[in-house]
Scaffold this active site. Structure first.
Site, PDB file in Angstrom:
ATOM      1  CB  SER A 149      -0.887   0.016   1.247  1.00 52.75           C
ATOM      2  OG  SER A 149      -1.511   1.276   1.420  1.00 52.75           O
ATOM      3  CE1 TYR A 163      -3.484  -2.041   5.599  1.00 49.68           C
ATOM      4  CE2 TYR A 163      -2.925   0.188   4.917  1.00 49.68           C
ATOM      5  CZ  TYR A 163      -3.328  -1.097   4.606  1.00 49.68           C
ATOM      6  OH  TYR A 163      -3.546  -1.433   3.284  1.00 49.68           O
TER       7      TYR A 163
END
Length: 281
Positions: A149, A163
């Site tokens: 990501s 995250y």
């Protein structure tokens, strides 16, 4: 004429929806035998049915509902794939998650239990599943594609700090594993998406429709997404397939392709047209 993945076997984690589902369907349409997996058996069956509706034989699809965070589940996943298909050529480490702090805390105040949960699925499970799949991928001189990501890049993400940390770690794992495994003929690469329309928000615990509204806002702001469009799962799936296709990407080793509509190229100070602003002053 043979499809580009004819004779290949692909295992796609987190394939009960979103990017994983799109990738699994794409691999199957392009001739691969595919193992799909996720915790939600009902959504996983939807993926299987979508594959079958595209004309893929039922014998080319294996559905395994299991908890990827548990090594027992990973053993079941790898063993059942080899038992049914006899080989493994492509491993797509797509499964990932983000969790909110129960008390709404962000940044360094988030409880460390949130860190543990996120790292368990986003990082530890990738490491252990790769270890378990290694011998089969070496035999096939196969491919690993990790789904990271842009949260893991140099831009701070205090709202989803743990995250983001997990994705930074995944990027480094991709680089290190690529050099370690290329000696055996196995390539490792990754893709780092920006905003994508998936069920990720609701999985985080966001109210229904909230994630979609956030994506619409980002589309409308050039400082968020310069291209003006949030990606669809198939957009990322196409990149995964490219990285798994040795004929097209054979010389790409240990790299992450950023697919974010230009988001990571924009700083707040240059997101606006300063020439126009000067005219207004």
């Amino acid at each position: 004429m043979l499809s580009r993945f004819s004779g290949k076997v692909a295992l796609v984690t987190g394939s009960s929806n979103g990017i994983g589902r799109a990738a699994a369907v794409l691999f199957a349409k392009d001739g691969a035998k595919v193992t799909v997996t996720g915790r939600n058996a009902e959504r996983l069956e939807e993926t299987r049915q979508e594959i079958l509706k595209s004309g893929v034989p039922e014998s080319h699809v294996l559905s395994v509902a299991t908890d990827l965070a548990a090594e027992k589940g990973q053993d079941e996943l790898v063993n059942s794939t080899i038992q049914k298909f006899g080989r493994l050529d492509i491993l797509v480490n797509n499964a990932g998650a983000a969790f909110n702090d129960d008390q709404g805390r962000v940044g360094v105040d988030q409880d460390v239990s949130v860190y543990d949960k996120i790292m368990q699925i986003n990082m530890r499970s990738v490491v252990t599943l790769t270890q378990k799949a290694k011998e089969h991928l070496v035999k096939a001189k196969g491919e690993i594609v990790n789904v990271s990501s842009i949260a893991g890049t140099a831009h701070a993400q205090p709202g989803v700090m743990y995250y983001a940390m997990s994705k930074s770690a995944l990027d480094q794992f991709t680089r290190c594993a690529a050099i370690d495994l290329i000696q055996y003929g196995v390539r490792v690469n990754s893709v780092s998406p920006g905003g994508v329309t998936t069920g990720f928000g609701e999985a985080m615990g966001m109210p229904s429709g909230a994630f979609e509204e956030m994506m619409k806002f980002m589309e409308s702001r050039k400082e968020c997404i310069p291209s003006g469009a949030v990606a669809k799962p198939i957009d990322i799936a196409n990149i995964i397939a490219f990285l798994a296709d040795r004929k097209l990407s054979s010389y790409i080793i240990g790299q992450s392709i950023v697919a974010d509509g230009g988001s990571t190229l924009v700083l707040g100070m240059n997101a606006h047209n300063w020439a126009d602003l000067m005219k207004q002053s």
